[in-house]
Design a protein around this motif. Structure first.
Motif, PDB file in Angstrom:
ATOM      1  N   HIS A   1       0.853  -1.294  -0.030  1.00 22.32           N
ATOM      2  CA  HIS A   1      -0.012  -0.095   0.231  1.00 22.32           C
ATOM      3  C   HIS A   1       0.935   1.266   0.023  1.00 22.32           C
ATOM      4  O   HIS A   1       2.018   1.248   0.460  1.00 22.32           O
ATOM      5  CB  HIS A   1      -1.047   0.163   1.152  1.00 22.32           C
ATOM      6  N   ALA A   2       0.193   2.285  -0.447  1.00 20.01           N
ATOM      7  CA  ALA A   2       0.985   3.422  -0.566  1.00 20.01           C
ATOM      8  C   ALA A   2       1.407   3.819   0.961  1.00 20.01           C
ATOM      9  O   ALA A   2       0.916   3.771   2.036  1.00 20.01           O
ATOM     10  CB  ALA A   2       0.213   4.698  -0.951  1.00 20.01           C
ATOM     11  N   GLY A   3       2.871   4.408   1.076  1.00 25.92           N
ATOM     12  CA  GLY A   3       3.287   4.461   2.210  1.00 25.92           C
ATOM     13  C   GLY A   3       4.192   3.381   2.703  1.00 25.92           C
ATOM     14  O   GLY A   3       4.887   3.725   3.734  1.00 25.92           O
ATOM     15  N   GLY A   4       4.086   2.295   2.179  1.00 29.68           N
ATOM     16  CA  GLY A   4       4.859   1.296   2.619  1.00 29.68           C
ATOM     17  C   GLY A   4       6.118   1.112   2.320  1.00 29.68           C
ATOM     18  O   GLY A   4       6.621   2.169   1.662  1.00 29.68           O
ATOM     19  N   SER A   5       7.096   0.132   2.369  1.00 30.85           N
ATOM     20  CA  SER A   5       8.020  -0.061   2.170  1.00 30.85           C
ATOM     21  C   SER A   5       8.766  -1.460   1.439  1.00 30.85           C
ATOM     22  O   SER A   5       7.822  -2.437   1.807  1.00 30.85           O
ATOM     23  CB  SER A   5       9.358   0.063   3.447  1.00 30.85           C
ATOM     24  N   LEU A   6       9.734  -1.530   0.563  1.00 30.36           N
ATOM     25  CA  LEU A   6      10.200  -2.623   0.131  1.00 30.36           C
ATOM     26  C   LEU A   6      11.506  -2.603   0.178  1.00 30.36           C
ATOM     27  O   LEU A   6      12.253  -1.554  -0.471  1.00 30.36           O
ATOM     28  CB  LEU A   6       9.476  -3.066  -1.279  1.00 30.36           C
TER      29      LEU A   6
ATOM     30  N   LYS B   1       4.799   5.321  -3.414  1.00 29.00           N
ATOM     31  CA  LYS B   1       3.848   5.978  -3.845  1.00 29.00           C
ATOM     32  C   LYS B   1       3.203   5.312  -5.052  1.00 29.00           C
ATOM     33  O   LYS B   1       4.092   4.328  -5.632  1.00 29.00           O
ATOM     34  CB  LYS B   1       4.112   7.381  -4.404  1.00 29.00           C
ATOM     35  N   PRO B   2       2.023   5.610  -5.585  1.00 31.01           N
ATOM     36  CA  PRO B   2       1.470   4.468  -6.662  1.00 31.01           C
ATOM     37  C   PRO B   2       2.389   4.907  -8.019  1.00 31.01           C
ATOM     38  O   PRO B   2       2.454   3.836  -8.859  1.00 31.01           O
ATOM     39  CB  PRO B   2      -0.020   4.940  -6.543  1.00 31.01           C
ATOM     40  N   GLU B   3       3.010   6.010  -7.869  1.00 29.76           N
ATOM     41  CA  GLU B   3       3.729   6.224  -9.318  1.00 29.76           C
ATOM     42  C   GLU B   3       4.905   5.707  -9.233  1.00 29.76           C
ATOM     43  O   GLU B   3       5.765   5.558 -10.382  1.00 29.76           O
ATOM     44  CB  GLU B   3       3.836   7.734  -9.430  1.00 29.76           C
ATOM     45  N   ASP B   4       5.231   4.859  -8.029  1.00 33.47           N
ATOM     46  CA  ASP B   4       6.726   3.975  -8.201  1.00 33.47           C
ATOM     47  C   ASP B   4       6.225   2.700  -8.515  1.00 33.47           C
ATOM     48  O   ASP B   4       7.288   1.786  -8.916  1.00 33.47           O
ATOM     49  CB  ASP B   4       7.306   3.924  -6.732  1.00 33.47           C
ATOM     50  N   THR B   5       5.025   2.408  -8.960  1.00 31.66           N
ATOM     51  CA  THR B   5       4.549   0.911  -9.564  1.00 31.66           C
ATOM     52  C   THR B   5       5.303   0.906 -11.024  1.00 31.66           C
ATOM     53  O   THR B   5       5.465   1.662 -11.841  1.00 31.66           O
ATOM     54  CB  THR B   5       3.267   0.904  -9.760  1.00 31.66           C
ATOM     55  N   ALA B   6       6.091  -0.255 -11.013  1.00 26.67           N
ATOM     56  CA  ALA B   6       7.025  -0.275 -12.116  1.00 26.67           C
ATOM     57  C   ALA B   6       7.561  -1.712 -12.119  1.00 26.67           C
ATOM     58  O   ALA B   6       7.609  -2.301 -11.022  1.00 26.67           O
ATOM     59  CB  ALA B   6       8.098   0.588 -12.513  1.00 26.67           C
ATOM     60  N   MET B   7       8.324  -2.271 -13.275  1.00 26.57           N
ATOM     61  CA  MET B   7       9.087  -3.419 -13.178  1.00 26.57           C
ATOM     62  C   MET B   7      10.694  -2.480 -12.934  1.00 26.57           C
ATOM     63  O   MET B   7      10.913  -1.669 -13.594  1.00 26.57           O
ATOM     64  CB  MET B   7       9.354  -4.061 -14.418  1.00 26.57           C
ATOM     65  N   TYR B   8      11.255  -3.190 -11.896  1.00 25.58           N
ATOM     66  CA  TYR B   8      12.394  -2.714 -11.515  1.00 25.58           C
ATOM     67  C   TYR B   8      13.668  -3.659 -11.905  1.00 25.58           C
ATOM     68  O   TYR B   8      13.461  -4.904 -11.736  1.00 25.58           O
ATOM     69  CB  TYR B   8      12.484  -2.745  -9.754  1.00 25.58           C
ATOM     70  N   TYR B   9      14.559  -3.029 -12.496  1.00 23.56           N
ATOM     71  CA  TYR B   9      15.859  -4.060 -13.043  1.00 23.56           C
ATOM     72  C   TYR B   9      17.110  -3.381 -12.558  1.00 23.56           C
ATOM     73  O   TYR B   9      17.224  -2.167 -12.170  1.00 23.56           O
ATOM     74  CB  TYR B   9      16.040  -3.591 -14.414  1.00 23.56           C
ATOM     75  N   CYS B  10      17.880  -4.406 -12.120  1.00 20.59           N
ATOM     76  CA  CYS B  10      19.131  -4.131 -11.627  1.00 20.59           C
ATOM     77  C   CYS B  10      19.972  -4.102 -12.928  1.00 20.59           C
ATOM     78  O   CYS B  10      19.976  -4.953 -13.813  1.00 20.59           O
ATOM     79  CB  CYS B  10      19.510  -5.336 -10.741  1.00 20.59           C
TER      80      CYS B  10
ATOM     81  N   THR C   1       4.556  -3.116  -7.205  1.00 20.16           N
ATOM     82  CA  THR C   1       3.185  -2.492  -7.238  1.00 20.16           C
ATOM     83  C   THR C   1       2.738  -1.854  -6.062  1.00 20.16           C
ATOM     84  O   THR C   1       2.796  -2.476  -5.052  1.00 20.16           O
ATOM     85  CB  THR C   1       2.158  -3.726  -7.538  1.00 20.16           C
ATOM     86  N   VAL C   2       2.373  -0.429  -6.067  1.00 21.13           N
ATOM     87  CA  VAL C   2       1.642   0.317  -5.127  1.00 21.13           C
ATOM     88  C   VAL C   2       0.820   0.772  -5.253  1.00 21.13           C
ATOM     89  O   VAL C   2       0.078   1.284  -6.305  1.00 21.13           O
ATOM     90  CB  VAL C   2       2.795   1.344  -4.865  1.00 21.13           C
TER      91      VAL C   2
END
Length: 124
Positions: free
Chosen positions: A13-18, A87-96, A122-123
């Motif tokens: 959820h928004a505000g959370g951490s990963l 934030k929801p706008e952080d939703t994406a596929m993340y690549y190293c 996904t946020v």
């Protein structure tokens, strides 16, 4: 043959951490710079954060400054991306990504030679 294996994605959820992790293997020379990128369908891949493995200097795109932290553990050959206040706008596929040389543009995907398979964040 350099391999990058990511883990740690998920749904929050928004505000959370990963925290994302990326472990590198198979290289003969330690990568000089490692970074995290993200991409959403229909948009260009965006550089999120990068770290020089020699100097420890970190780079961030403006939208994540103060929320994300990149770090590198040389002993474990692993780079991390701690993501807070998501934030929801952080939703994406993340690549190293990793590169063998030095660069003046560590947040440009054009300078990286090696890529991981991606992990979804996904946020909501």
């Amino acid at each position: 043959h350099v391999q990058l294996v990511e883990s740690g994605g998920g749904s929050v959820h928004a505000g959370g951490s990963l925290r994302l992790s990326c472990t590198a293997s198979g290289y003969s020379v330690i990568p000089k710079c490692m970074g995290w990128f993200r991409q959403v369908p229909g948009k260009e891949r965006e550089g999120v954060a990068a770290v020089s493995t020699d100097t420890g200097i970190r780079y961030y795109t403006n939208s994540v400054k103060g929320r994300f932290t990149i770090s590198h553990d040389k002993a474990k050959n692993t780079v991390y991306l701690q993501m807070n206040s998501l934030k929801p706008e952080d939703t994406a596929m993340y690549y190293c990504a990793a590169m063998g040389g030095v660069t003046q543009t560590p947040l440009s995907d054009q300078v990286y030679h090696y890529w991981g398979q991606g992990t979804q964040v996904t946020v909501s």
